[in-house]
Design a protein around this motif. Structure first.
Motif, PDB file in Angstrom:
ATOM      1  N   SER A 107       3.619   7.414 -12.353  1.00  0.00           N
ATOM      2  CA  SER A 107       4.433   6.182 -12.252  1.00  0.00           C
ATOM      3  C   SER A 107       4.327   5.334 -13.488  1.00  0.00           C
ATOM      4  CB  SER A 107       4.010   5.358 -11.053  1.00  0.00           C
ATOM      5  OG  SER A 107       4.206   6.097  -9.891  1.00  0.00           O
ATOM      6  N   LEU A 127      -2.116  11.613  -4.122  1.00  0.00           N
ATOM      7  CA  LEU A 127      -1.697  10.228  -4.342  1.00  0.00           C
ATOM      8  C   LEU A 127      -2.110   9.743  -5.727  1.00  0.00           C
ATOM      9  CD1 LEU A 127      -0.323   7.815  -3.098  1.00  0.00           C
ATOM     10  CD2 LEU A 127      -2.478   7.141  -2.107  1.00  0.00           C
ATOM     11  N   ARG A 128      -3.312  10.086  -6.176  1.00  0.00           N
ATOM     12  CA  ARG A 128      -3.745   9.689  -7.522  1.00  0.00           C
ATOM     13  C   ARG A 128      -2.869  10.320  -8.590  1.00  0.00           C
ATOM     14  NH1 ARG A 128      -9.045  10.348  -5.479  1.00  0.00           N
ATOM     15  NH2 ARG A 128      -9.141  12.390  -6.430  1.00  0.00           N
ATOM     16  N   SER A 179      -5.697  12.138  -1.063  1.00  0.00           N
ATOM     17  CA  SER A 179      -6.015  11.129  -2.062  1.00  0.00           C
ATOM     18  C   SER A 179      -5.812  11.685  -3.462  1.00  0.00           C
ATOM     19  CB  SER A 179      -7.454  10.652  -1.897  1.00  0.00           C
ATOM     20  OG  SER A 179      -7.609  10.021  -0.649  1.00  0.00           O
ATOM     21  N   MET A 195       0.388   8.470  -8.681  1.00  0.00           N
ATOM     22  CA  MET A 195       0.249   7.154  -9.287  1.00  0.00           C
ATOM     23  C   MET A 195       0.164   7.253 -10.801  1.00  0.00           C
ATOM     24  SD  MET A 195       0.362   4.974  -6.870  1.00  0.00           S
ATOM     25  CE  MET A 195      -0.504   3.478  -7.232  1.00  0.00           C
ATOM     26  N   ARG A 196      -0.448   8.338 -11.326  1.00  0.00           N
ATOM     27  CA  ARG A 196      -0.538   8.516 -12.770  1.00  0.00           C
ATOM     28  C   ARG A 196       0.835   8.720 -13.390  1.00  0.00           C
ATOM     29  NH1 ARG A 196      -4.270  13.116 -12.859  1.00  0.00           N
ATOM     30  NH2 ARG A 196      -5.317  12.335 -11.046  1.00  0.00           N
ATOM     31  N   GLN A 230       0.860  -1.182   0.000  1.00  0.00           N
ATOM     32  CA  GLN A 230       0.000   0.000   0.000  1.00  0.00           C
ATOM     33  C   GLN A 230       0.891   1.224   0.000  1.00  0.00           C
ATOM     34  OE1 GLN A 230      -2.745   0.192   3.199  1.00  0.00           O
ATOM     35  NE2 GLN A 230      -3.929  -1.556   2.518  1.00  0.00           N
ATOM     36  N   ARG A 231       0.561   2.187  -0.838  1.00  0.00           N
ATOM     37  CA  ARG A 231       1.319   3.438  -0.861  1.00  0.00           C
ATOM     38  C   ARG A 231       0.581   4.474  -0.020  1.00  0.00           C
ATOM     39  NH1 ARG A 231       3.639   4.297  -6.978  1.00  0.00           N
ATOM     40  NH2 ARG A 231       5.107   2.571  -6.869  1.00  0.00           N
ATOM     41  N   GLU A 283       5.787   2.715   0.827  1.00  0.00           N
ATOM     42  CA  GLU A 283       5.209   1.453   0.366  1.00  0.00           C
ATOM     43  C   GLU A 283       5.170   0.498   1.552  1.00  0.00           C
ATOM     44  OE1 GLU A 283       7.547   0.239  -3.027  1.00  0.00           O
ATOM     45  OE2 GLU A 283       6.066   1.174  -4.343  1.00  0.00           O
TER      46      GLU A 283
END
Length: 80
Positions: free
Chosen positions: A80, A73-74, A70, A77-78, A2-3, A49
């Protein structure tokens, strides 16, 4: 894995964000957890992580201010 953001990890561990940041910089344990090993750095952003078996044992945070985190974080993640 989990990040989590630093603020989320601090909330799960029930410690100030500064304690997590200090443990990450110094390579120390924070509440008995190796947070420095979990750190994933991208520029100025640091994510953690957290292994699933450890994440299952951590306390659930209060869901009051997670909306902005959030979003960050989104976005991370995009990239990455």
């Amino acid at each position: 894995m989990q990040r989590l953001l630093r603020v989320e990890l601090a909330r799960h561990l029930n410690v100030p964000q500064a304690a997590v940041r200090r443990a990450t910089r110094r390579g120390e344990l924070c509440c008995g957890y190796p947070v420095a090993e979990w750190a994933l750095r991208r520029g100025r952003q640091v994510l953690y992580e957290v292994p699933d078996e450890v994440a299952a044992t951590l306390e659930a945070p209060r869901a009051g201010r997670l909306k902005r985190q959030s979003r960050v974080l989104r976005a991370f993640m995009r990239e990455s």
